[in-house]
Scaffold this motif. Structure first.
Motif, mmCIF file in Angstrom:
data_model
loop_
_atom_site.group_PDB
_atom_site.id
_atom_site.type_symbol
_atom_site.label_atom_id
_atom_site.label_comp_id
_atom_site.label_asym_id
_atom_site.label_seq_id
_atom_site.Cartn_x
_atom_site.Cartn_y
_atom_site.Cartn_z
ATOM 1 N N LYS A 145 -20.870 49.239 104.213
ATOM 2 C CA LYS A 145 -21.847 49.220 105.294
ATOM 3 C C LYS A 145 -23.186 49.665 104.736
ATOM 4 O O LYS A 145 -23.260 50.694 104.050
ATOM 5 C CB LYS A 145 -21.407 50.134 106.446
ATOM 6 C CG LYS A 145 -20.224 49.572 107.228
ATOM 7 C CD LYS A 145 -19.926 50.391 108.475
ATOM 8 C CE LYS A 145 -18.769 49.776 109.249
ATOM 9 N NZ LYS A 145 -18.456 50.561 110.478
ATOM 10 N N ASN A 146 -24.201 48.865 105.006
ATOM 11 C CA ASN A 146 -25.538 49.132 104.454
ATOM 12 C C ASN A 146 -25.477 49.329 102.949
ATOM 13 O O ASN A 146 -26.089 50.248 102.390
ATOM 14 C CB ASN A 146 -26.172 50.338 105.145
ATOM 15 C CG ASN A 146 -26.383 50.104 106.628
ATOM 16 O OD1 ASN A 146 -26.788 49.020 107.037
ATOM 17 N ND2 ASN A 146 -26.087 51.116 107.443
ATOM 18 N N ASN A 147 -24.686 48.470 102.302
ATOM 19 C CA ASN A 147 -24.575 48.408 100.833
ATOM 20 C C ASN A 147 -23.857 49.595 100.203
ATOM 21 O O ASN A 147 -23.892 49.753 98.979
ATOM 22 C CB ASN A 147 -25.952 48.237 100.188
ATOM 23 C CG ASN A 147 -26.633 46.953 100.601
ATOM 24 O OD1 ASN A 147 -25.977 45.921 100.747
ATOM 25 N ND2 ASN A 147 -27.935 47.008 100.811
ATOM 26 N N SER A 148 -23.209 50.452 101.001
ATOM 27 C CA SER A 148 -22.462 51.589 100.454
ATOM 28 C C SER A 148 -20.989 51.497 100.879
ATOM 29 O O SER A 148 -20.683 51.025 101.981
ATOM 30 C CB SER A 148 -23.049 52.910 100.962
ATOM 31 O OG SER A 148 -24.372 53.078 100.498
ATOM 32 N N VAL A 149 -20.100 51.965 99.997
ATOM 33 C CA VAL A 149 -18.672 51.966 100.322
ATOM 34 C C VAL A 149 -18.447 52.808 101.570
ATOM 35 O O VAL A 149 -18.869 53.969 101.638
ATOM 36 C CB VAL A 149 -17.847 52.523 99.155
ATOM 37 C CG1 VAL A 149 -16.367 52.539 99.513
ATOM 38 C CG2 VAL A 149 -18.076 51.703 97.889
ATOM 39 N N ALA A 150 -17.786 52.222 102.574
ATOM 40 C CA ALA A 150 -17.615 52.910 103.858
ATOM 41 C C ALA A 150 -16.171 53.311 104.106
ATOM 42 O O ALA A 150 -15.867 54.503 104.261
ATOM 43 C CB ALA A 150 -18.118 52.022 104.997
ATOM 44 N N THR A 151 -15.266 52.346 104.155
ATOM 45 C CA THR A 151 -13.858 52.631 104.452
ATOM 46 C C THR A 151 -12.963 51.747 103.602
ATOM 47 O O THR A 151 -13.353 50.656 103.176
ATOM 48 C CB THR A 151 -13.532 52.390 105.946
ATOM 49 O OG1 THR A 151 -13.942 51.056 106.301
ATOM 50 C CG2 THR A 151 -14.229 53.391 106.831
ATOM 51 N N ILE A 152 -11.739 52.235 103.389
ATOM 52 C CA ILE A 152 -10.747 51.526 102.580
ATOM 53 C C ILE A 152 -9.392 51.680 103.260
ATOM 54 O O ILE A 152 -9.019 52.789 103.652
ATOM 55 C CB ILE A 152 -10.655 52.099 101.156
ATOM 56 C CG1 ILE A 152 -12.041 52.155 100.496
ATOM 57 C CG2 ILE A 152 -9.685 51.289 100.305
ATOM 58 C CD1 ILE A 152 -12.127 53.135 99.347
ATOM 59 N N MET A 153 -8.666 50.587 103.409
ATOM 60 C CA MET A 153 -7.299 50.645 103.910
ATOM 61 C C MET A 153 -6.348 50.243 102.791
ATOM 62 O O MET A 153 -6.510 49.188 102.176
ATOM 63 C CB MET A 153 -7.092 49.709 105.103
ATOM 64 C CG MET A 153 -5.701 49.847 105.727
ATOM 65 S SD MET A 153 -5.395 48.713 107.120
ATOM 66 C CE MET A 153 -5.034 47.192 106.233
ATOM 67 N N SER A 154 -5.373 51.098 102.516
ATOM 68 C CA SER A 154 -4.358 50.752 101.523
ATOM 69 C C SER A 154 -3.204 50.028 102.212
ATOM 70 O O SER A 154 -2.919 50.249 103.398
ATOM 71 C CB SER A 154 -3.845 51.999 100.814
ATOM 72 O OG SER A 154 -3.114 52.824 101.714
ATOM 73 N N MET A 155 -2.543 49.141 101.460
ATOM 74 C CA MET A 155 -1.391 48.396 101.960
ATOM 75 C C MET A 155 -0.279 48.456 100.928
ATOM 76 O O MET A 155 -0.501 48.137 99.755
ATOM 77 C CB MET A 155 -1.765 46.936 102.228
ATOM 78 C CG MET A 155 -2.871 46.737 103.251
ATOM 79 S SD MET A 155 -3.238 44.977 103.568
ATOM 80 C CE MET A 155 -4.061 44.540 102.024
ATOM 81 N N ALA A 156 0.896 48.881 101.360
ATOM 82 C CA ALA A 156 2.072 48.911 100.495
ATOM 83 C C ALA A 156 3.213 48.244 101.261
ATOM 84 O O ALA A 156 3.711 48.796 102.244
ATOM 85 C CB ALA A 156 2.436 50.340 100.113
ATOM 86 N N PHE A 157 3.585 47.053 100.829
ATOM 87 C CA PHE A 157 4.615 46.283 101.535
ATOM 88 C C PHE A 157 5.744 45.892 100.589
ATOM 89 O O PHE A 157 5.552 45.778 99.371
ATOM 90 C CB PHE A 157 4.019 44.999 102.120
ATOM 91 C CG PHE A 157 3.077 45.207 103.267
ATOM 92 C CD1 PHE A 157 3.534 45.623 104.507
ATOM 93 C CD2 PHE A 157 1.716 44.963 103.109
ATOM 94 C CE1 PHE A 157 2.661 45.795 105.564
ATOM 95 C CE2 PHE A 157 0.834 45.136 104.165
ATOM 96 C CZ PHE A 157 1.312 45.558 105.397
#
Length: 290
Positions: A145-157
């Motif tokens: 967001k606005n060129n900066s890392v905002a959120t990350i979701m990990s996925m393990a399936f």
């Protein structure tokens, strides 16, 4: 507005050949086409080289249904996608495999696939990246967001049976069907490393996907340094299920974002993919395997 974005999206894919579109559709089915049971979790950056969780692990099920009787269509079905108990359904087709979401595109290579925004100069930029080996699907969703890392979701399936009649009908339950996986998700991997260990992966097999959606084998060796030696330029972190990311702290018009996943513990490779931009336009995706 959205209509302008839709016109731009259609124009961005009007030159893509039917053969290349068919290959992307086939790889989507090859990579994703089963039931995936596991967990997701949201994180935010903890600069300079880690993340901190902002949610508890959530049991999630994603299912990609491709009926044998209708090879050019499919359905994405998800249970507990954004919150416990929710249900989402998205229709899929070969005709719209690339441009299903305005402003973004799918990208599929053997063993890795996802979606990403095609422009790096908007208020938000997003990508979903998945890696596949054996019964594993490991990945992440990343937002700037606005060129900066905002959120990350990990996925393990882990894969689970999706049909009992050769994809004529599909499993339809929000509950986990395989409680004891042969390759279980490691509970210890739910907490990312505070600092990734020094790893330099040298590519032994490289391929690229360009914006004409042609896949080429690359005759080059490329080292990816997953350590934080350029701390001011890159945000580097390790996520559950052996996911690595090395992305610019600030998203620019000539950015290169790298994501990786280690399958060594189950006899597989260290596989990575880079999303590359030039003048704020996505120009190619490169897959590296060691």
């Amino acid at each position: 507005g959205r209509s302008r974005m839709s016109r731009l999206t259609l124009a961005a894919f009007s030159h893509v050949g039917s053969c290349e579109r068919a290959v992307q559709w086939g790889l989507l089915k090859q990579n994703f086409g089963t039931r995936w049971e596991g967990e997701t979790r949201w994180f935010v950056p903890a600069f300079p080289d880690s993340v901190k969780p902002v949610s508890e692990p959530m049991t999630s099920i994603y299912q990609l249904e491709f009926p044998n009787a209708s090879p050019s269509v499919g359905t994405w079905r998800g249970w507990s996608v954004m919150k416990p108990g929710d249900t989402r359904v998205v229709e899929l087709s070969e005709d719209s495999v690339l441009e299903r979401t305005p402003g973004s595109s799918t990208f599929q290579l053997p063993g890795v696939g996802g979606r990403c925004s095609l422009r790096a100069d908007g208020e938000t930029w997003g990508a979903e990246v998945n890696f596949f080996h054996g019964s594993r699907r490991s990945g992440l969703v990343l937002y700037y967001k606005n060129n900066s890392v905002a959120t990350i979701m990990s996925m393990a399936f882990r894969a689970a049976p999706i049909s009992h009649d050769d994809n004529a009908t599909f499993v339809d339950t929000p509950s986990v069907t395989v409680v004891d996986q042969s390759d279980p998700i490691d509970a210890n991997s739910r907490i990312p490393s505070a600092k990734p260990c020094r790893r330099i992966s040298q590519c032994s097999q490289c391929s690229s996907l360009d914006r004409n959606y042609k896949i080429s084998m690359l005759d080059r060796n490329e080292d990816i340094d997953w350590d934080d030696i350029e701390r001011e330029q890159y945000f580097i972190a390790e996520l559950p299920d052996n996911i690595l990311l090395r992305v610019p702290t600030t998203l620019t018009g000539d950015a290169k974002l790298s994501f990786g996943c280690g399958f060594r513990s189950i006899g597989g490779p260290l596989r990575s993919v880079s999303i590359e931009f030039s003048e704020s336009e996505c120009v190619q995706w490169c897959c590296h395997e060691q």
